[in-house]
Design a protein around this motif. Structure first.
Motif, PDB file in Angstrom:
ATOM      1  N   GLN A   1       0.829  -1.306   0.088  1.00 12.42           N
ATOM      2  CA  GLN A   1      -0.060  -0.029  -0.015  1.00 12.42           C
ATOM      3  C   GLN A   1       0.768   1.292   0.042  1.00 12.42           C
ATOM      4  O   GLN A   1       0.414   2.165  -0.587  1.00 12.42           O
ATOM      5  N   SER A   2       2.045   1.206   0.778  1.00 11.94           N
ATOM      6  CA  SER A   2       2.945   2.396   0.649  1.00 11.94           C
ATOM      7  C   SER A   2       3.422   2.644  -0.689  1.00 11.94           C
ATOM      8  O   SER A   2       3.992   3.588  -0.756  1.00 11.94           O
ATOM      9  N   PHE A   3       3.384   1.525  -1.522  1.00  9.33           N
ATOM     10  CA  PHE A   3       4.039   1.978  -2.926  1.00  9.33           C
ATOM     11  C   PHE A   3       2.880   2.190  -3.933  1.00  9.33           C
ATOM     12  O   PHE A   3       3.234   2.882  -5.207  1.00  9.33           O
ATOM     13  N   SER A   4       1.773   1.983  -3.541  1.00  8.50           N
ATOM     14  CA  SER A   4       0.601   2.513  -4.507  1.00  8.50           C
ATOM     15  C   SER A   4       0.152   3.777  -4.306  1.00  8.50           C
ATOM     16  O   SER A   4      -0.652   4.263  -4.898  1.00  8.50           O
ATOM     17  N   CYS A   5       0.355   4.402  -3.095  1.00  3.51           N
ATOM     18  CA  CYS A   5       0.243   5.694  -2.700  1.00  3.51           C
ATOM     19  C   CYS A   5       1.106   6.678  -3.464  1.00  3.51           C
ATOM     20  O   CYS A   5       1.860   6.467  -3.691  1.00  3.51           O
ATOM     21  N   PRO A   6       0.454   8.007  -3.658  1.00  8.58           N
ATOM     22  CA  PRO A   6       1.312   9.092  -3.941  1.00  8.58           C
ATOM     23  C   PRO A   6       2.801   9.102  -3.251  1.00  8.58           C
ATOM     24  O   PRO A   6       2.802   9.135  -2.076  1.00  8.58           O
ATOM     25  N   VAL A   7       3.637   9.421  -4.059  1.00  8.54           N
ATOM     26  CA  VAL A   7       5.010   9.513  -3.353  1.00  8.54           C
ATOM     27  C   VAL A   7       5.269  10.595  -2.376  1.00  8.54           C
ATOM     28  O   VAL A   7       5.998  10.527  -1.409  1.00  8.54           O
ATOM     29  N   GLY A   8       4.424  11.479  -2.366  1.00  6.78           N
ATOM     30  CA  GLY A   8       4.453  12.605  -1.448  1.00  6.78           C
ATOM     31  C   GLY A   8       4.113  12.351  -0.142  1.00  6.78           C
ATOM     32  O   GLY A   8       4.569  12.649   0.899  1.00  6.78           O
ATOM     33  N   GLN A   9       3.291  11.260   0.009  1.00  2.00           N
ATOM     34  CA  GLN A   9       2.945  10.633   1.402  1.00  2.00           C
ATOM     35  C   GLN A   9       4.179  10.308   2.162  1.00  2.00           C
ATOM     36  O   GLN A   9       4.315  10.261   3.250  1.00  2.00           O
ATOM     37  N   ASN A  10       4.959   9.256   1.397  1.00  5.39           N
ATOM     38  CA  ASN A  10       6.087   8.651   1.877  1.00  5.39           C
ATOM     39  C   ASN A  10       7.109   9.747   2.253  1.00  5.39           C
ATOM     40  O   ASN A  10       7.862   9.537   3.181  1.00  5.39           O
TER      41      ASN A  10
ATOM     42  N   LEU B   1       2.643   4.085   6.730  1.00  2.00           N
ATOM     43  CA  LEU B   1       1.117   4.081   6.268  1.00  2.00           C
ATOM     44  C   LEU B   1       0.595   5.011   7.526  1.00  2.00           C
ATOM     45  O   LEU B   1      -0.502   5.149   7.280  1.00  2.00           O
ATOM     46  N   LYS B   2       1.460   5.376   8.365  1.00  2.00           N
ATOM     47  CA  LYS B   2       0.801   6.151   9.638  1.00  2.00           C
ATOM     48  C   LYS B   2       0.825   7.683   9.205  1.00  2.00           C
ATOM     49  O   LYS B   2       1.709   7.976   8.440  1.00  2.00           O
ATOM     50  N   PRO B   3      -0.103   8.527   9.780  1.00  5.68           N
ATOM     51  CA  PRO B   3       0.150   9.847   9.501  1.00  5.68           C
ATOM     52  C   PRO B   3       1.238  10.279  10.572  1.00  5.68           C
ATOM     53  O   PRO B   3       1.523   9.759  11.277  1.00  5.68           O
ATOM     54  N   PRO B   4       2.003  11.436   9.896  1.00  9.37           N
ATOM     55  CA  PRO B   4       3.113  11.718  10.512  1.00  9.37           C
ATOM     56  C   PRO B   4       2.835  12.359  12.131  1.00  9.37           C
ATOM     57  O   PRO B   4       3.635  12.417  13.043  1.00  9.37           O
ATOM     58  N   GLU B   5       1.442  12.692  12.143  1.00 10.02           N
ATOM     59  CA  GLU B   5       1.087  13.608  13.440  1.00 10.02           C
ATOM     60  C   GLU B   5       1.295  12.424  14.570  1.00 10.02           C
ATOM     61  O   GLU B   5       1.267  12.628  15.838  1.00 10.02           O
ATOM     62  N   VAL B   6       1.028  11.390  14.145  1.00  8.02           N
ATOM     63  CA  VAL B   6       1.080   9.946  15.195  1.00  8.02           C
ATOM     64  C   VAL B   6       2.405   9.940  16.017  1.00  8.02           C
ATOM     65  O   VAL B   6       2.320   9.823  17.132  1.00  8.02           O
TER      66      VAL B   6
END
Length: 375
Positions: free
Chosen positions: A165-174, A211-216
């Motif tokens: 899932q981390s590779f299917s999402c937009p690169v900006g999230q990673n 896969l976690k939000p940075p805020e966590v």
């Protein structure tokens, strides 16, 4: 003549036994199964009933590319039984067109050039390989990004396989999550020269951190700081947990720490030291810790013994029970001995318990003890 007729009948019976059931199955919508798909899977020795029970909807789709999928895997070095296992585990693979499959093959070869290794990955993580073509651009961009961080191909391959899932999402999230991790590492006093190694270990041991939000991460570090952990202790804890701190939340940690402190009967300062030595006191839920404490206490172990060897709480109740019984069979009593004998990996325990067994079978020779029969 009779022998020829008998042989012909036997061959005919074998062909009949190989044919799939003629009964046409329908889904709730009334669509019949794609018999071409069913027969092709049957010819590959795939368990059709298993697919019907778990993912029967796949058998109703058209077009399906069963023979093409099998040919691809065979060309990569997979054998019949392995192909059948892959299609039973992830029958959706047959819905990927040959063009999609070939594109994935080329994409994966950019990080895993040995196809024998790639076949092994597909066997364990077929969903990571047989993905939608709509994710291809994101996958390519994420591969380029992680390689730009100078992570080795083995780490990137593991990330793609275990957390697709981390590779299917937009690169900006990673990019955002990695920046947050790097920033936290440096702010807590980490050495910039070692940051790449630290990041590789963290992502390798817990790929789902992406896969976690940075805020966590920020919220959890602030909570732990408020509980008295120093900057250097937070870095030590974050490094030891290898990303598990991302799986937690302040409310969960609050309950777990309260339970641990009450059970061990220690001060907050003592609890912080214990957590640094045994993060299980922080990241396991209260119900799991309670079960493990209960199992040890039932075996006659005291809280004082547990406090001296807290890492025993990393082991499940079942493993501890088995190891206690094993040690008892060799004459070792955990109630009077150290719990350190319970610790370690399976291999470590087998080695240490084996020494106990050997010692019991061949007691140490005491040269000053009187020989039997001496007056």
């Amino acid at each position: 003549m009779l022998r020829l007729v008998t042989t012909s009948l036997c061959l005919h019976c074998q062909r009949i036994r190989r044919l799939p059931p003629l009964r046409a199955f329908s889904n709730p919508g009334g669509t019949a199964e794609n018999q071409v798909t069913v027969e092709a899977l049957y010819d590959l020795s795939v368990d059709i009933q298993k697919i019907r029970q778990l993912k029967g909807w796949v058998l109703h789709q058209s077009p399906a590319y069963v023979s093409e999928t099998a040919s691809l895997l065979r060309d990569m070095g997979a054998e019949g039984p392995m192909i059948a296992r892959v299609l039973e585990l992830y029958p959706e693979a047959v819905l990927c067109s040959p063009e999609q499959q070939q594109a994935q093959r080329e994409l994966w070869r950019s990080v895993c050039p040995r196809e024998r290794d790639l076949v092994g990955i597909i066997e364990k993580f077929p969903a990571s390989f047989f993905t939608s073509s709509s994710h291809h651009a994101n996958q390519r961009a994420n591969i380029d990004y992680f390689q730009s961080l100078h992570l080795n191909k083995r780490i990137v391959t593991k990330l793609m396989a275990s957390a697709p899932q981390s590779f299917s999402c937009p690169v900006g999230q990673n990019e955002e999550m990695v920046r947050t991790l790097q920033q936290a590492y440096l702010e807590l006093g980490g050495d910039a020269a070692n940051m790449k190694i630290w990041l590789q270990k963290l992502l390798s041991q817990n790929p789902f951190v992406l896969l976690k939000p940075p805020e966590v991460l920020r919220d959890n570090l602030l909570f732990l700081r408020d509980r008295g952990f120093t900057t250097s202790e937070l870095l030590r804890l974050l490094s030891k947990l290898r990303g598990f701190v991302i799986e937690l939340n302040p409310d969960c940690m609050r309950h777990t720490l309260a339970y641990s402190q009450e059970t061990l009967g220690c001060s907050e300062a003592e609890l912080r030291d214990m957590v640094l030595n045994c993060p299980a006191l922080l990241y396991y839920p209260e119900v799991i810790l309670a079960e493990r404490f209960e199992g040890l206490l039932r075996a006659g172990v005291t809280i004082a013994q547990i406090t001296q060897t807290l890492t025993v709480l990393e082991l499940t109740k079942q493993i501890v029970s088995y190891r206690i019984q094993r040690l008892q069979s060799y004459g070792y009593d955990v109630r009077t001995g150290s719990l350190q004998a319970l610790n370690g990996t399976k291999k470590d325990f087998e080695m240490s318990s084996g020494k106990l067994q050997l010692r019991r079978e061949r007691p140490l020779f005491n040269p000053v003890a009187p020989l039997k029969g001496d007056d």
